[in-house]
Design an enzyme around this catalytic site. Structure first.
Site, PDB file in Angstrom:
ATOM      1  N   CYS A  85       0.851  -1.196   0.000  1.00  0.00           N
ATOM      2  CA  CYS A  85       0.000   0.000   0.000  1.00  0.00           C
ATOM      3  C   CYS A  85       0.882   1.240   0.000  1.00  0.00           C
ATOM      4  O   CYS A  85       1.943   1.257   0.615  1.00  0.00           O
ATOM      5  CB  CYS A  85      -0.862  -0.012   1.258  1.00  0.00           C
ATOM      6  SG  CYS A  85      -1.724   1.527   1.586  1.00  0.00           S
ATOM      7  N   ASP A  86       0.412   2.295  -0.675  1.00  0.00           N
ATOM      8  CA  ASP A  86       1.230   3.509  -0.750  1.00  0.00           C
ATOM      9  C   ASP A  86       0.945   4.511   0.365  1.00  0.00           C
ATOM     10  O   ASP A  86       1.620   5.527   0.460  1.00  0.00           O
ATOM     11  CB  ASP A  86       1.057   4.189  -2.115  1.00  0.00           C
ATOM     12  CG  ASP A  86      -0.344   4.749  -2.299  1.00  0.00           C
ATOM     13  OD1 ASP A  86      -1.205   4.568  -1.415  1.00  0.00           O
ATOM     14  OD2 ASP A  86      -0.571   5.383  -3.344  1.00  0.00           O
ATOM     15  N   HIS A 117      -4.337  -0.108   6.030  1.00  0.00           N
ATOM     16  CA  HIS A 117      -5.175   1.075   6.335  1.00  0.00           C
ATOM     17  C   HIS A 117      -5.603   1.060   7.797  1.00  0.00           C
ATOM     18  O   HIS A 117      -6.711   1.498   8.133  1.00  0.00           O
ATOM     19  CB  HIS A 117      -6.406   1.149   5.398  1.00  0.00           C
ATOM     20  CG  HIS A 117      -6.045   1.482   3.970  1.00  0.00           C
ATOM     21  ND1 HIS A 117      -6.991   1.653   2.981  1.00  0.00           N
ATOM     22  CD2 HIS A 117      -4.840   1.684   3.360  1.00  0.00           C
ATOM     23  CE1 HIS A 117      -6.384   1.945   1.829  1.00  0.00           C
ATOM     24  NE2 HIS A 117      -5.085   1.964   2.033  1.00  0.00           N
ATOM     25  N   TYR A 155      -6.078   6.436   7.741  1.00  0.00           N
ATOM     26  CA  TYR A 155      -7.361   5.756   7.548  1.00  0.00           C
ATOM     27  C   TYR A 155      -8.083   5.448   8.856  1.00  0.00           C
ATOM     28  O   TYR A 155      -9.285   5.175   8.853  1.00  0.00           O
ATOM     29  CB  TYR A 155      -7.171   4.463   6.742  1.00  0.00           C
ATOM     30  CG  TYR A 155      -7.171   4.719   5.254  1.00  0.00           C
ATOM     31  CD1 TYR A 155      -8.359   4.777   4.538  1.00  0.00           C
ATOM     32  CD2 TYR A 155      -5.982   4.935   4.567  1.00  0.00           C
ATOM     33  CE1 TYR A 155      -8.366   5.041   3.184  1.00  0.00           C
ATOM     34  CE2 TYR A 155      -5.981   5.194   3.203  1.00  0.00           C
ATOM     35  CZ  TYR A 155      -7.188   5.240   2.517  1.00  0.00           C
ATOM     36  OH  TYR A 155      -7.191   5.506   1.174  1.00  0.00           O
TER      37      TYR A 155
HETATM   38  P1  NAD Z   1      -9.341   2.697 -12.468  1.00  0.00           P
HETATM   39  O1  NAD Z   1     -10.779   2.315 -12.444  1.00  0.00           O
HETATM   40  O2  NAD Z   1      -8.932   3.948 -13.152  1.00  0.00           O
HETATM   41  O3  NAD Z   1      -8.500   1.510 -13.126  1.00  0.00           O
HETATM   42  C1  NAD Z   1      -8.709   0.187 -12.858  1.00  0.00           C
HETATM   43  C2  NAD Z   1      -8.714  -0.619 -14.158  1.00  0.00           C
HETATM   44  O4  NAD Z   1      -8.887  -1.999 -13.803  1.00  0.00           O
HETATM   45  C3  NAD Z   1      -9.841  -0.277 -15.127  1.00  0.00           C
HETATM   46  O5  NAD Z   1      -9.317   0.077 -16.381  1.00  0.00           O
HETATM   47  C4  NAD Z   1     -10.650  -1.565 -15.207  1.00  0.00           C
HETATM   48  O6  NAD Z   1     -11.215  -1.805 -16.487  1.00  0.00           O
HETATM   49  C5  NAD Z   1      -9.637  -2.612 -14.839  1.00  0.00           C
HETATM   50  N1  NAD Z   1     -10.199  -3.876 -14.391  1.00  0.00           N
HETATM   51  C6  NAD Z   1     -11.258  -4.085 -13.598  1.00  0.00           C
HETATM   52  N2  NAD Z   1     -11.445  -5.406 -13.408  1.00  0.00           N
HETATM   53  C7  NAD Z   1     -10.470  -6.046 -14.096  1.00  0.00           C
HETATM   54  C8  NAD Z   1     -10.133  -7.409 -14.287  1.00  0.00           C
HETATM   55  N3  NAD Z   1     -10.847  -8.389 -13.713  1.00  0.00           N
HETATM   56  N4  NAD Z   1      -9.071  -7.712 -15.061  1.00  0.00           N
HETATM   57  C9  NAD Z   1      -8.347  -6.733 -15.638  1.00  0.00           C
HETATM   58  N5  NAD Z   1      -8.623  -5.422 -15.491  1.00  0.00           N
HETATM   59  C10 NAD Z   1      -9.667  -5.085 -14.728  1.00  0.00           C
HETATM   60  O7  NAD Z   1      -8.881   2.725 -10.948  1.00  0.00           O
HETATM   61  P2  NAD Z   1      -7.721   3.549 -10.212  1.00  0.00           P
HETATM   62  O8  NAD Z   1      -8.337   4.644  -9.448  1.00  0.00           O
HETATM   63  O9  NAD Z   1      -6.661   3.880 -11.176  1.00  0.00           O
HETATM   64  O10 NAD Z   1      -7.207   2.485  -9.168  1.00  0.00           O
HETATM   65  C11 NAD Z   1      -6.742   1.218  -9.540  1.00  0.00           C
HETATM   66  C12 NAD Z   1      -6.578   0.326  -8.344  1.00  0.00           C
HETATM   67  O11 NAD Z   1      -5.451   0.693  -7.573  1.00  0.00           O
HETATM   68  C13 NAD Z   1      -7.753   0.331  -7.367  1.00  0.00           C
HETATM   69  O12 NAD Z   1      -7.927  -0.974  -6.858  1.00  0.00           O
HETATM   70  C14 NAD Z   1      -7.290   1.251  -6.283  1.00  0.00           C
HETATM   71  O13 NAD Z   1      -8.016   1.034  -5.102  1.00  0.00           O
HETATM   72  C15 NAD Z   1      -5.866   0.821  -6.214  1.00  0.00           C
HETATM   73  N6  NAD Z   1      -4.912   1.703  -5.519  1.00  0.00           N
HETATM   74  C16 NAD Z   1      -4.233   1.155  -4.498  1.00  0.00           C
HETATM   75  C17 NAD Z   1      -3.310   1.871  -3.818  1.00  0.00           C
HETATM   76  C18 NAD Z   1      -2.651   1.231  -2.632  1.00  0.00           C
HETATM   77  O14 NAD Z   1      -2.152   1.907  -1.787  1.00  0.00           O
HETATM   78  N7  NAD Z   1      -2.631  -0.082  -2.498  1.00  0.00           N
HETATM   79  C19 NAD Z   1      -3.035   3.192  -4.201  1.00  0.00           C
HETATM   80  C20 NAD Z   1      -3.740   3.742  -5.266  1.00  0.00           C
HETATM   81  C21 NAD Z   1      -4.677   2.966  -5.934  1.00  0.00           C
HETATM   82  C1  G6P Z   2      -4.308   6.015  -0.936  1.00  0.00           C
HETATM   83  C2  G6P Z   2      -4.504   4.611  -0.455  1.00  0.00           C
HETATM   84  C3  G6P Z   2      -5.086   3.765  -1.550  1.00  0.00           C
HETATM   85  C4  G6P Z   2      -6.358   4.385  -2.080  1.00  0.00           C
HETATM   86  C5  G6P Z   2      -6.114   5.802  -2.524  1.00  0.00           C
HETATM   87  C6  G6P Z   2      -7.428   6.481  -2.868  1.00  0.00           C
HETATM   88  O1  G6P Z   2      -3.308   6.072  -1.896  1.00  0.00           O
HETATM   89  O2  G6P Z   2      -3.340   4.002   0.016  1.00  0.00           O
HETATM   90  O3  G6P Z   2      -5.297   2.478  -1.064  1.00  0.00           O
HETATM   91  O4  G6P Z   2      -6.856   3.640  -3.168  1.00  0.00           O
HETATM   92  O5  G6P Z   2      -5.511   6.534  -1.503  1.00  0.00           O
HETATM   93  O6  G6P Z   2      -7.179   7.674  -3.524  1.00  0.00           O
HETATM   94  P1  G6P Z   2      -8.288   8.389  -4.401  1.00  0.00           P
HETATM   95  O7  G6P Z   2      -7.611   9.616  -4.882  1.00  0.00           O
HETATM   96  O8  G6P Z   2      -8.670   7.416  -5.500  1.00  0.00           O
HETATM   97  O9  G6P Z   2      -9.443   8.664  -3.494  1.00  0.00           O
HETATM   98 MN    MN Z   3      -3.707   1.746   0.302  1.00  0.00          MN
END
Ligand code: NAD
Ligand code: G6P
Ligand code: MN
Length: 437
Positions: free
Chosen positions: A169-170, A200, A260
């Site tokens: 997680c970032d 979180h 969080y």
């Molecule tokens: P987004 O909706 O812009 O992109 C997600 C993409 O995943 C979409 O293009 C969608 O079509 C695709 N997708 C959905 N189901 C799929 C599947 N089964 N197989 C292949 N592709 C599939 O979302 P986003 O805002 O860019 O975020 C992407 C992910 O990263 C989210 O899960 C978000 O919560 C996560 N995230 C995590 C962290 C962290 O700290 N761990 C930080 C930032 C974002």
């Molecule tokens: C942080 C968390 C992620 C989460 C994101 C949501 O980076 O670590 O887990 O997905 O915030 O950000 P957003 O801009 O999509 O609300």
């Molecule tokens: Mn996270």
């Protein structure tokens, strides 16, 4: 020097262009021969992929680029999968947030009922890409940051215990950068941290500089006044989050909290601060998604990246650090979400916890954090039960267990409200969740 092949799963993500630019900026440290984008939404991915193709052609034409919805092409001959899928996309995130808010309950992407609903969608999606990776590139590693990471990590622990997947997680990284800035350090890498919790849902207990000096008192003094607000520009809702971190910190003044936790300790304030008709999903769709996608389209029309506003996602440099740790056995110390197995001494061995780990070519080794205090232990036991119940509900198709998961979440006031929210979530998640009995 070996060149690596990487697949970005969830290629249509708003984060993809930033990650591609980041990878291209780091080719001296992490050389690449192939970048592949894989998504199951061809149309969405194409917007991002067409721009990425131009970016790569201009910055590193020697790299082969492929964008595909075909799993075999997407996952064959690769070393790493960087996974950030969002099953149900922003349309479902909006419902995850808005349905609980109708009942005065926190409406959030990863916490409370919204996070539970998202978890029920994500488990299948993440397992699907993990299966593709193992089928077509059995030696590859998956670096997963698809949310809700706590639930996804528990699901892979239960159902794919031997898979090469690292969940990260970032948020701690973002907070550590702010801590570093608050006390005048150049980089978070000048800090060595002890931390424990769930994703979180965690606390820093010790932070030292490279000479071993204790930095906690100085950081705590800052956070008591300002939270993690360091005067850096961030949008209004994040600004609020960084400021209220000081109220969360007050609950255990010796430690520093993950932002969080506010949803669990101050749910009423959070609900009051949220417009139930315009939630974070709306802000992201009108903000990040619009900006990134319109800039991608502009690049494609212009046929060049000259003058682009797209930036390397430097905050995501931890992804390169993690890949390098495995590729080059760097033994970097990083916070990962891993099976406890005694890292937190007085806590469920099977819980997926977030703790510092040493990462090398064989994977990770968690660092022990000792015994944790009763306050945190009680909170974490309740929250980890929520996460485990969601995964059991998904596996067993159990309505009862999912209802129990909602009841146990600190964000939900009682079983009646839990049931009403759950029934609405089931309705809108038809086709995404397994059918519950
Ligand atoms: P987004 O909706 O812009 O992109 C997600 C993409 O995943 C979409 O293009 C969608 O079509 C695709 N997708 C959905 N189901 C799929 C599947 N089964 N197989 C292949 N592709 C599939 O979302 P986003 O805002 O860019 O975020 C992407 C992910 O990263 C989210 O899960 C978000 O919560 C996560 N995230 C995590 C962290 C962290 O700290 N761990 C930080 C930032 C974002
Ligand atoms: C942080 C968390 C992620 C989460 C994101 C949501 O980076 O670590 O887990 O997905 O915030 O950000 P957003 O801009 O999509 O609300
Ligand atoms: Mn996270």
């Amino acid at each position: 020097m070996k060149k690596f092949s990487v697949t970005i799963a969830g290629g249509g993500s708003t984060y993809t262009p930033g990650i591609v630019l980041l990878l291209l900026n780091n080719l001296d440290k992490f050389p690449l021969s192939n970048i592949k984008l894989y998504d199951n939404d061809e149309e969405r991915q194409k917007i991002v992929a067409d721009a990425c193709e131009i970016i790569i052609k201009e910055k590193a034409p020697e790299i082969n680029f492929v964008a595909t919805t075909d799993p075999e092409l997407g996952f064959t001959d690769i070393d790493f999968v960087m996974a950030h899928i969002r099953v149900g996309k922003y349309a479902m995130r909006e419902l995850d947030e808005k349905i609980p808010l109708k009942y005065g309950v926190v409406g959030q992407e990863t916490c409370g009922p919204g996070g539970i609903a998202y978890g029920m969608r994500s488990i299948g999606g993440v397992l699907e890409i993990l299966n593709y990776m193992e089928k077509y590139s059995p030696n590859a590693w998956m670096l997963n940051y698809s949310n809700p990471a706590a639930i996804v990590a528990e699901a892979t622990r239960r159902l794919h215990p031997n898979s090469k997947i690292l969940n990260i997680c970032d948020m701690p990284i973002g907070i550590e950068s702010r801590m570093a800035k608050a006390i005048g350090l150049k980089s978070r890498k000048e800090m060595n941290v002890r931390y424990y919790g769930l994703n979180h849902f965690g606390w820093w207990t010790d932070i030292r500089d490279n000479e071993g000096n204790n930095l906690m008192p100085k950081i705590i003094e800052y956070v008591k006044e300002n939270g993690y607000d360091v005067g850096e520009h961030s949008d209004g809702s994040w600004q609020h989050t960084f400021q209220v971190a000081k109220d969360v910190q007050a609950l255990d003044p010796e430690t520093l909290p993950n932002t969080y936790l506010k949803y669990y300790f101050y749910p009423n304030q959070e609900v009051k601060h949220t417009d139930p008709n315009y939630t974070r999903a709306n802000m992201v769709m009108d903000g990040r998604e619009k900006q990134v996608f319109s800039e991608c389209k502009r690049i494609v029309e212009a046929g060049t990246i000259e003058g682009t506003t797209l930036k390397a996602g430097d905050h995501a440099s931890y992804i390169v650090d993690l890949a390098r740790a495995i590729a080059y056995n760097t033994h970097e110390r990083m916070l990962l979400i891993v099976e406890n197995k005694g890292a937190i001494n007085n806590f469920d061995e099977t819980a997926m916890v977030e703790v510092p780990c040493i990462v090398g070519s064989g994977g990770y080794e968690p660092l022990t954090q000792g015994n944790i205090p009763l306050f945190q232990k009680g909170l974490m036991e309740q929250q980890v039960a929520v996460e485990k119940l969601v995964v059991e509900a998904w596996i067993e198709h159990s309505y009862q267990k999912l209802w129990q998961a909602l009841i146990l979440s600190r964000t939900v006031p009682n079983a009646d409200v839990a049931k009403q929210i759950l029934d609405e979530l089931i309705e809108v998640n038809k086709g995404f969740w397994p059918e519950l009995n």
